[in-house]
Structures are given as C-alpha cells and as structure tokens.
Design an enzyme around this catalytic site. Structure first.
Site, PDB file in Angstrom:
ATOM      1  N   TRP A  35      -7.572 -35.577  32.453  1.00 57.50           N
ATOM      2  CA  TRP A  35      -7.429 -37.129  33.021  1.00 57.50           C
ATOM      3  C   TRP A  35      -8.764 -37.620  33.679  1.00 57.50           C
ATOM      4  CZ3 TRP A  35      -3.425 -38.424  37.621  1.00 57.50           C
ATOM      5  CH2 TRP A  35      -3.674 -37.652  38.750  1.00 57.50           C
ATOM      6  N   ASP A  36      -9.411 -36.960  34.155  1.00 58.59           N
ATOM      7  CA  ASP A  36     -10.709 -37.276  34.599  1.00 58.59           C
ATOM      8  C   ASP A  36     -11.567 -38.009  33.591  1.00 58.59           C
ATOM      9  OD1 ASP A  36     -10.108 -34.511  36.178  1.00 58.59           O
ATOM     10  OD2 ASP A  36     -11.801 -35.211  37.115  1.00 58.59           O
ATOM     11  N   ASP A 163      -2.847 -31.050  42.761  1.00 59.13           N
ATOM     12  CA  ASP A 163      -2.268 -29.851  42.654  1.00 59.13           C
ATOM     13  C   ASP A 163      -1.522 -29.180  43.857  1.00 59.13           C
ATOM     14  OD1 ASP A 163      -4.311 -30.308  40.828  1.00 59.13           O
ATOM     15  OD2 ASP A 163      -5.852 -28.721  41.428  1.00 59.13           O
ATOM     16  N   ARG A 196      -9.406 -27.576  51.162  1.00 54.63           N
ATOM     17  CA  ARG A 196      -9.033 -27.228  49.690  1.00 54.63           C
ATOM     18  C   ARG A 196      -7.523 -26.425  49.943  1.00 54.63           C
ATOM     19  NH1 ARG A 196     -11.417 -28.370  45.156  1.00 54.63           N
ATOM     20  NH2 ARG A 196     -10.462 -26.678  44.309  1.00 54.63           N
ATOM     21  N   TYR A 347      -7.022 -32.100  50.799  1.00 53.68           N
ATOM     22  CA  TYR A 347      -6.917 -32.242  49.410  1.00 53.68           C
ATOM     23  C   TYR A 347      -5.703 -33.317  48.957  1.00 53.68           C
ATOM     24  CZ  TYR A 347      -8.355 -30.227  44.782  1.00 53.68           C
ATOM     25  OH  TYR A 347      -8.777 -30.053  43.390  1.00 53.68           O
ATOM     26  N   GLU A 390     -15.011 -37.461  46.194  1.00 53.20           N
ATOM     27  CA  GLU A 390     -13.685 -36.970  45.455  1.00 53.20           C
ATOM     28  C   GLU A 390     -12.430 -37.669  46.273  1.00 53.20           C
ATOM     29  OE1 GLU A 390     -13.207 -32.765  45.312  1.00 53.20           O
ATOM     30  OE2 GLU A 390     -11.832 -32.754  43.876  1.00 53.20           O
TER      31      GLU A 390
HETATM   32  C1  GLC Z   1      -8.473 -30.733  40.608  1.00 51.64           C
HETATM   33  C2  GLC Z   1      -7.815 -31.935  40.874  1.00 51.64           C
HETATM   34  C3  GLC Z   1      -7.339 -32.496  39.580  1.00 51.64           C
HETATM   35  C4  GLC Z   1      -8.719 -33.039  38.706  1.00 51.64           C
HETATM   36  C5  GLC Z   1      -9.597 -31.616  38.682  1.00 51.64           C
HETATM   37  C6  GLC Z   1     -11.134 -32.057  38.244  1.00 51.64           C
HETATM   38  O1  GLC Z   1      -7.892 -29.648  40.001  1.00 51.64           O
HETATM   39  O2  GLC Z   1      -6.502 -31.581  41.596  1.00 51.64           O
HETATM   40  O3  GLC Z   1      -6.541 -33.902  39.494  1.00 51.64           O
HETATM   41  O4  GLC Z   1      -8.340 -33.243  37.315  1.00 51.64           O
HETATM   42  O5  GLC Z   1      -9.803 -31.128  39.920  1.00 51.64           O
HETATM   43  O6  GLC Z   1     -11.473 -33.055  38.789  1.00 51.64           O
END
Ligand code: GLC
Length: 420
Positions: A35-36, A163, A196, A347, A390
């Site tokens: 999704w990034d 996460d 984290r 996070y 982030e």
């Molecule tokens: C972490 C985030 C996730 C994202 C990834 C890379 O795992 O929770 O949403 O895609 O980092 O940025």
C-alpha cells in the site's frame, strides 16, 4: 511551486530505486511495500506519470500465480531487515512475504487515470494493470471469504497495515507463542523502541507467520486454521471501495465484471450490519474466536471511503468523527485518546498517520465540504510544520518514526495539488 512541494518530490526521488520506491531512506524498511507503493504512485502522478505507472507495474511483477499481491517485495536480497526474504521463503519471480495488505492500489489507479491524460502507449499498459488488479480482487473473494458472506478476513495483523493497533489486542492475546522462538529485530535499532511494537507483539507476529509458512501459504487451508482470522472495518472499507472502482475501470476497458457487482452489493449490506447503533460504533469481528471487537480506531471511519449508499448512516458516522478528536490541536489520532489502550507514541496505538487522514478526507469530500476542508487544512498544516515523517504525536504534533517518509510526501503532494 513552494519549497515543501519541491522537497516532497525530492523525498520520493531520493527513495526511488530501479522501478520502485522505498517507504523511507533510512534502514527501517529496505523493500517495496504494497500500500505504500499505491500512495507513492499517486504522489508521482503529480509530476511524473511514467514513474507512477512504473511503481505499480513493479509491484504487479511480484503478483503470485493465484492472484495475491504480497505486502512486501524484496528486490534487494542483501538486507539485514527482519523478517527478510529468507524468513518468508516464498514469492513468484520476486522474493516476497506470504501475506497481503489493503488493496488501495485499485482506487489509487482510478484516481491517477482520472487526473491525467493517458497516451495511447500508456493505455495498453494500463489495461494490463487493470486485468491483474481484477485477479487480485478475485483472490480476496475466493480465499478470504470462502463462504461468500460478503466480508473479507485478514490472517495476520500485518495485513491490515496498522500492525499493532489495539483492534488486534484481544485476538492476539489468544495466540500462544511458539516455543524456542528465535529472531532478531532490526527496527528497534533504528527507531526509539518506545515508538515501536512490543516484544510480546513481535513474538506473536512471528508465531503466526511461522504457522503460515509451515502450511506453505496455502490460502484455502489457512483460512480455516490460521491462528488469526479477523474481519476488520477499515480493511473491508478499502476493499469495497476497490471493488467499486475496479468495476468502473473494467467497464472502461471492456473487461467483464458481472460477478463482482453482486459481491459488491452483498459486501455493502454486510458491512453496514457491523454498525452498533446503540454504541454508535462499527465493530470488527474475530472469526477465529467468534467475538465482536469494539475499539475506537480511526480506521473504522474508513467506512466513509467505501461510499456506502446510506445518507442517514453516513451522517451519523460524520457526527461521530467530529467528536473523535474534538477540541484537539492535531487530528486524527489512530486510537481515540480516551480509550484505555491509547499510547501517545507507540506506532498505531495513538499517533497520527498521514495516510489515515488522507483516506478519511477522500471519504468526506463528497459528503461534508466544510469538515473535509478542515481535515485537509489540518493535515497539510501538520506536515508544513513538521515535515515528512512516518507518524506524529496527536498531543504535541512532534514527528516520530522514520523520517523522509515516502507516503507522507506523496499524499502531501496529492492534498495540496489535487483540486478535486
Ligand atoms: C509498517 C506499517 C505498514 C507499512 C510498512 C512500510 O509495517 O505498519 O502500514 O506499509 O511499515 O511503511
């Protein structure tokens, strides 16, 4: 063009490798994330359409034969990242993880196509992309809703993209950690551990992952036996919106879509049923343990992005969203600040994430002009002040996690430049 817009472009270009872009240029995430990449492609589309299409194409190169698009593609194998490609030990053509992420790529593609002039040559490329995305969406229907209830399950918290959200606390508390678990985290060497997930979280993430791997990522089998199986509101909202946008794209490219329309209707009906009108909240459902999960997470409001055809309900949701961070200087906290699980810095348990604000804004803009403009202004204001990080504290606005974060830069470009 303002200096910050230029910096946003620079951030993406500096994080760009051959055909794909890292989530950040520090050592935290040295691979391509599903999704990034969607958000990043949208960012590129404001100044380089070819880079946008290439980002998506590279992601699709890693698509599995059954249609799944993994949540991570490991183009660079010399990495100290955990869990790296040797730990997952799977992939088709490109080494990958064995799970997926929210399929927002479909809706982003539609947005990119509607905001840009597509050349004849690009049109051919786009049609191939659309066919692959159809396969991806069909994979969810086939394997993540085998009983055709209209709702999609995720089999690992990492699939949600949020996460360590408190939404997973209850189902995760039931996961018995594997004995003699051995792994070495890299993330807490790069980012302050208080920002984290905890060790107990990681122990469980790794336990679930090992179980998926031991079962060879067999999607039919794992739906039934996975240690984690949850129907989440945010995920299903993104999925439903993807389904609707996919149907529009399929029509445009003369590709059949009939079975998808039926599923989309069912999905909308079922998703709406997860609203508890007394508590005025949507709840997730723990399929594994047959239990409702009620946690006030901003991701529940992604339902606005699903564009459900129920004005009354949409109005209620917006009213409730207005109360979510009422009177707060910064919006939106990932978890409602008065909830017992809220943590300012940890996070997905409190901080503000630009992609969440962007999704909410997209869902609001055709339903409440004034409030959506407010959300946009606040989000742009936060990034103007703190840069492309982030995540951010909802109390102080302070930046946390990785810096030079690609999706914060990409979505900033979209929020500022997209006039729709
Ligand atoms: C972490 C985030 C996730 C994202 C990834 C890379 O795992 O929770 O949403 O895609 O980092 O940025």
């Amino acid at each position: 063009m303002t200096k910050l817009l230029k910096n946003a472009q620079k951030t993406l270009l500096n994080n760009r490798r051959s055909g794909y872009t890292l989530p950040t240029n520090n050592k935290l995430y040295p691979a391509q994330w599903n999704w990034d990449s969607a958000f990043i492609a949208l960012g590129y589309s404001h100044f380089n359409l070819n880079f946008a299409l290439e980002e998506i194409n590279t992601l699709l190169k890693g698509q599995w034969k059954d249609g799944m698009i993994p949540h991570i593609l490991f183009h660079d194998k010399n990495t100290k990242y955990f869990p790296n490609h040797t730990v997952w030990n799977c992939g088709n053509k490109i080494a990958s993880s064995g799970i997926t992420q929210p399929p927002i790529i479909v809706s982003v593609l539609r947005q990119i196509l509607e905001g840009n002039k597509i050349s004849k040559k690009q049109k051919g490329r786009v049609k191939e992309i659309v066919k692959k995305l159809k396969k991806y969406i069909e994979w969810f229907i086939k394997f993540r809703d085998p009983k055709k209830n209209g709702l999609i399950s995720i089999l690992h918290p990492w699939e949600s993209g949020y996460d360590n959200s408190s939404i997973w606390d209850d189902p995760m508390s039931k996961v018995k950690v594997e004995k003699n678990l051995k792994y070495k985290r890299g993330d807490i060497k790069v980012v302050n551990p208080e920002q984290r997930p905890l060790k107990t979280d990681y122990d469980r993430y790794v336990t679930i992952k090992n179980h998926l791997k031991a079962n060879k990522y067999n999607p039919t089998k794992l739906y039934k036996i996975s240690k984690f199986n949850v129907i989440d509101i945010g995920f299903n909202s993104i999925f439903l919106r993807a389904l609707k946008d996919l149907i529009i794209l399929l029509k445009r490219y003369n590709i059949s879509y009939s079975n998808l329309k039926k599923f989309s209707k069912k999905s909308e009906k079922q998703l709406t049923k997860l609203y508890d009108s007394k508590k005025d909240i949507f709840y997730a459902y723990d399929v594994k343990n047959k239990k409702k999960i009620i946690v006030p997470s901003i991701t529940n409001f992604f339902i606005l992005y699903a564009d459900i055809k129920n004005n009354l309900l949409n109005k209620k949701i917006i009213k409730s969203l207005k109360k979510y961070n009422k009177g707060k200087k910064y919006i939106f906290s990932s978890i409602k600040p008065d909830h017992k699980s809220f943590e300012e810095k940890r996070y997905w348990r409190g901080p503000i994430w630009i992609n969440c604000n962007w999704i909410i804004y997209q869902g609001l803009k055709n339903k409440d002009k004034i409030f959506s403009s407010y959300v946009k202004k606040k989000t742009i204001g936060l990034v103007n002040k703190k840069g492309f990080h982030e995540y951010y504290s909802c109390k102080s606005g302070n930046a946390m996690g990785a810096y030079n974060f690609s999706w914060s830069a990409a979505l900033y470009l979209d929020l500022v430049l997209n006039k729709n």
